[in-house]
Design a protein around this motif. Structure first.
Motif, PDB file in Angstrom:
ATOM      1  N   ILE A  29     -11.230  -4.804 -30.442  1.00 16.36           N
ATOM      2  CA  ILE A  29     -10.735  -5.544 -31.608  1.00 16.36           C
ATOM      3  C   ILE A  29      -9.966  -6.785 -31.167  1.00 16.36           C
ATOM      4  O   ILE A  29     -10.205  -7.888 -31.663  1.00 16.36           O
ATOM      5  N   ALA A  30      -9.039  -6.621 -30.227  1.00 17.12           N
ATOM      6  CA  ALA A  30      -8.196  -7.736 -29.789  1.00 17.12           C
ATOM      7  C   ALA A  30      -9.011  -8.886 -29.212  1.00 17.12           C
ATOM      8  O   ALA A  30      -8.641 -10.054 -29.362  1.00 17.12           O
ATOM      9  N   LEU A  31     -10.126  -8.573 -28.583  1.00 19.77           N
ATOM     10  CA  LEU A  31     -10.966  -9.615 -27.992  1.00 19.77           C
ATOM     11  C   LEU A  31     -11.881 -10.292 -29.013  1.00 19.77           C
ATOM     12  O   LEU A  31     -12.545 -11.270 -28.686  1.00 19.77           O
ATOM     13  N   GLN A  32     -11.891  -9.787 -30.242  1.00 16.94           N
ATOM     14  CA  GLN A  32     -12.758 -10.348 -31.277  1.00 16.94           C
ATOM     15  C   GLN A  32     -11.975 -10.984 -32.422  1.00 16.94           C
ATOM     16  O   GLN A  32     -12.477 -11.091 -33.540  1.00 16.94           O
ATOM     17  N   VAL A  33     -10.746 -11.388 -32.148  1.00 15.90           N
ATOM     18  CA  VAL A  33      -9.959 -12.101 -33.158  1.00 15.90           C
ATOM     19  C   VAL A  33      -9.504 -13.433 -32.582  1.00 15.90           C
ATOM     20  O   VAL A  33      -9.298 -13.561 -31.376  1.00 15.90           O
ATOM     21  N   GLU A  34      -9.355 -14.421 -33.457  1.00 17.15           N
ATOM     22  CA  GLU A  34      -8.830 -15.708 -33.020  1.00 17.15           C
ATOM     23  C   GLU A  34      -7.342 -15.538 -32.696  1.00 17.15           C
ATOM     24  O   GLU A  34      -6.685 -14.602 -33.154  1.00 17.15           O
ATOM     25  N   ASP A  35      -6.823 -16.454 -31.911  1.00 17.81           N
ATOM     26  CA  ASP A  35      -5.437 -16.370 -31.466  1.00 17.81           C
ATOM     27  C   ASP A  35      -4.455 -16.259 -32.629  1.00 17.81           C
ATOM     28  O   ASP A  35      -3.455 -15.544 -32.534  1.00 17.81           O
ATOM     29  N   ASN A  36      -4.734 -16.935 -33.745  1.00 16.41           N
ATOM     30  CA  ASN A  36      -3.799 -16.901 -34.867  1.00 16.41           C
ATOM     31  C   ASN A  36      -3.779 -15.547 -35.580  1.00 16.41           C
ATOM     32  O   ASN A  36      -2.960 -15.325 -36.462  1.00 16.41           O
ATOM     33  N   GLN A  37      -4.663 -14.630 -35.198  1.00 17.85           N
ATOM     34  CA  GLN A  37      -4.697 -13.279 -35.775  1.00 17.85           C
ATOM     35  C   GLN A  37      -3.944 -12.269 -34.910  1.00 17.85           C
ATOM     36  O   GLN A  37      -3.674 -11.154 -35.348  1.00 17.85           O
ATOM     37  N   LEU A  38      -3.618 -12.647 -33.689  1.00 17.29           N
ATOM     38  CA  LEU A  38      -2.949 -11.729 -32.765  1.00 17.29           C
ATOM     39  C   LEU A  38      -1.582 -11.290 -33.264  1.00 17.29           C
ATOM     40  O   LEU A  38      -1.125 -10.194 -32.949  1.00 17.29           O
ATOM     41  N   ALA A  92     -10.981   0.873 -28.371  1.00 19.27           N
ATOM     42  CA  ALA A  92     -11.096   0.259 -29.697  1.00 19.27           C
ATOM     43  C   ALA A  92     -10.120  -0.914 -29.821  1.00 19.27           C
ATOM     44  O   ALA A  92     -10.479  -1.984 -30.325  1.00 19.27           O
ATOM     45  N   MET A  93      -8.899  -0.731 -29.352  1.00 20.47           N
ATOM     46  CA  MET A  93      -7.886  -1.790 -29.400  1.00 20.47           C
ATOM     47  C   MET A  93      -8.339  -3.006 -28.605  1.00 20.47           C
ATOM     48  O   MET A  93      -8.234  -4.140 -29.070  1.00 20.47           O
ATOM     49  N   GLN A  94      -8.853  -2.768 -27.411  1.00 20.23           N
ATOM     50  CA  GLN A  94      -9.327  -3.870 -26.571  1.00 20.23           C
ATOM     51  C   GLN A  94     -10.466  -4.614 -27.245  1.00 20.23           C
ATOM     52  O   GLN A  94     -10.496  -5.854 -27.260  1.00 20.23           O
ATOM     53  N   ASP A 154      -2.726   1.204 -30.833  1.00 26.41           N
ATOM     54  CA  ASP A 154      -4.108   1.656 -30.667  1.00 26.41           C
ATOM     55  C   ASP A 154      -5.023   0.924 -31.645  1.00 26.41           C
ATOM     56  O   ASP A 154      -4.559   0.177 -32.513  1.00 26.41           O
ATOM     57  N   GLY A 155      -6.315   1.143 -31.486  1.00 26.09           N
ATOM     58  CA  GLY A 155      -7.313   0.472 -32.311  1.00 26.09           C
ATOM     59  C   GLY A 155      -7.201   0.796 -33.785  1.00 26.09           C
ATOM     60  O   GLY A 155      -7.420  -0.072 -34.633  1.00 26.09           O
ATOM     61  N   LYS A 156      -6.858   2.023 -34.103  1.00 24.98           N
ATOM     62  CA  LYS A 156      -6.721   2.418 -35.506  1.00 24.98           C
ATOM     63  C   LYS A 156      -5.612   1.613 -36.179  1.00 24.98           C
ATOM     64  O   LYS A 156      -5.789   1.081 -37.274  1.00 24.98           O
ATOM     65  N   ALA A 157      -4.479   1.497 -35.515  1.00 19.30           N
ATOM     66  CA  ALA A 157      -3.354   0.730 -36.062  1.00 19.30           C
ATOM     67  C   ALA A 157      -3.723  -0.744 -36.195  1.00 19.30           C
ATOM     68  O   ALA A 157      -3.374  -1.392 -37.192  1.00 19.30           O
ATOM     69  N   ALA A 158      -4.435  -1.279 -35.215  1.00 21.21           N
ATOM     70  CA  ALA A 158      -4.856  -2.688 -35.268  1.00 21.21           C
ATOM     71  C   ALA A 158      -5.817  -2.911 -36.433  1.00 21.21           C
ATOM     72  O   ALA A 158      -5.696  -3.894 -37.177  1.00 21.21           O
ATOM     73  N   TRP A 159      -6.780  -1.999 -36.590  1.00 22.97           N
ATOM     74  CA  TRP A 159      -7.753  -2.123 -37.682  1.00 22.97           C
ATOM     75  C   TRP A 159      -7.034  -2.120 -39.036  1.00 22.97           C
ATOM     76  O   TRP A 159      -7.311  -2.956 -39.895  1.00 22.97           O
ATOM     77  N   GLU A 160      -6.120  -1.185 -39.216  1.00 16.82           N
ATOM     78  CA  GLU A 160      -5.391  -1.075 -40.482  1.00 16.82           C
ATOM     79  C   GLU A 160      -4.512  -2.302 -40.726  1.00 16.82           C
ATOM     80  O   GLU A 160      -4.403  -2.773 -41.857  1.00 16.82           O
ATOM     81  N   ALA A 161      -3.903  -2.836 -39.674  1.00 14.62           N
ATOM     82  CA  ALA A 161      -3.056  -4.024 -39.811  1.00 14.62           C
ATOM     83  C   ALA A 161      -3.889  -5.225 -40.261  1.00 14.62           C
ATOM     84  O   ALA A 161      -3.490  -5.971 -41.163  1.00 14.62           O
ATOM     85  N   LEU A 162      -5.044  -5.404 -39.647  1.00 15.57           N
ATOM     86  CA  LEU A 162      -5.912  -6.519 -40.023  1.00 15.57           C
ATOM     87  C   LEU A 162      -6.446  -6.332 -41.440  1.00 15.57           C
ATOM     88  O   LEU A 162      -6.498  -7.280 -42.228  1.00 15.57           O
ATOM     89  N   LYS A 163      -6.831  -5.121 -41.755  1.00  7.07           N
ATOM     90  CA  LYS A 163      -7.351  -4.821 -43.093  1.00  7.07           C
ATOM     91  C   LYS A 163      -6.303  -5.137 -44.163  1.00  7.07           C
ATOM     92  O   LYS A 163      -6.596  -5.779 -45.169  1.00  7.07           O
ATOM     93  N   SER A 164      -5.074  -4.696 -43.938  1.00  8.42           N
ATOM     94  CA  SER A 164      -4.031  -4.914 -44.947  1.00  8.42           C
ATOM     95  C   SER A 164      -3.673  -6.393 -45.093  1.00  8.42           C
ATOM     96  O   SER A 164      -3.242  -6.824 -46.160  1.00  8.42           O
ATOM     97  N   ASN A 165      -3.869  -7.169 -44.045  1.00  4.56           N
ATOM     98  CA  ASN A 165      -3.573  -8.600 -44.120  1.00  4.56           C
ATOM     99  C   ASN A 165      -4.707  -9.428 -44.699  1.00  4.56           C
ATOM    100  O   ASN A 165      -4.486 -10.554 -45.132  1.00  4.56           O
TER     101      ASN A 165
END
Length: 166
Positions: free
Chosen positions: A65-74, A61-63, A82-93
């Motif tokens: 997600i990470a491959l589907q964001v622009e560089d400025n979102q990294l 999931a992390m991989q 993990d993917g869950k933490a990445a999803w929540e971080a993007l959601k909150s931002n």
């Protein structure tokens, strides 16, 4: 990578997440993560103890997600485990849920008017999108209010329809 896997990957043209497309990106990613069999990691609770299966799915999931964001979102996800933490971080931002955002979008909904030359479909899509946004912020319009707002927003050429519905 096998030809089948490469052909399969080209079927999905998902615009990478940027500062303007979170809602559409999140929906498409939910579909992709579901297809990949890892959405349960995002929506569910982290197991205690953590299993090998969960760790593998969370990594996939992390991989994805990470491959589907622009560089400025990294910057939002590079320290996520993990993917869950990445999803929540993007959601909150990206997903505003504060009172100011609810007021701003509510104002847009109530002030929206069908533009000259636009189709009813375009107008309804725009209205639906704004109302969906309110629902995602836990501030949905009830059915009668939503219908009233839409009917009040259409152009004069639809007067017969709005009168019939009153």
């Amino acid at each position: 990578m096998s030809e089948n896997k490469m052909a399969e990957n080209t079927l999905f043209k998902i615009a990478k997440l940027n500062h303007e497309n979170y809602r559409a990106w999140a929906f498409k990613m939910k579909m992709l993560l579901s297809r990949e069999g890892v959405w349960d990691v995002i929506k569910g609770a982290k197991p205690d103890p953590v299993t090998e299966e969960w760790t593998a799915k969370a990594g996939k999931a992390m991989q994805t997600i990470a491959l589907q964001v622009e560089d400025n979102q990294l910057v939002y996800i590079k320290n996520c485990d993990d993917g869950k933490a990445a999803w929540e971080a993007l959601k909150s931002n990206h997903q505003e849920k504060n009172l100011g955002a609810v007021i701003r979008i509510s104002k847009q909904v109530f002030q929206e008017k069908m533009r000259a030359g636009s189709s009813m479909r375009e107008h309804l899509n725009k209205m639906t999108d704004m109302m969906d946004n309110l629902s995602e912020m836990d501030a949905p319009l009830d059915h009668k209010t939503a219908l009233s707002v839409v009917l009040a927003s259409v152009s004069d050429e639809y007067t017969a329809v709005t009168t019939a519905m009153e």
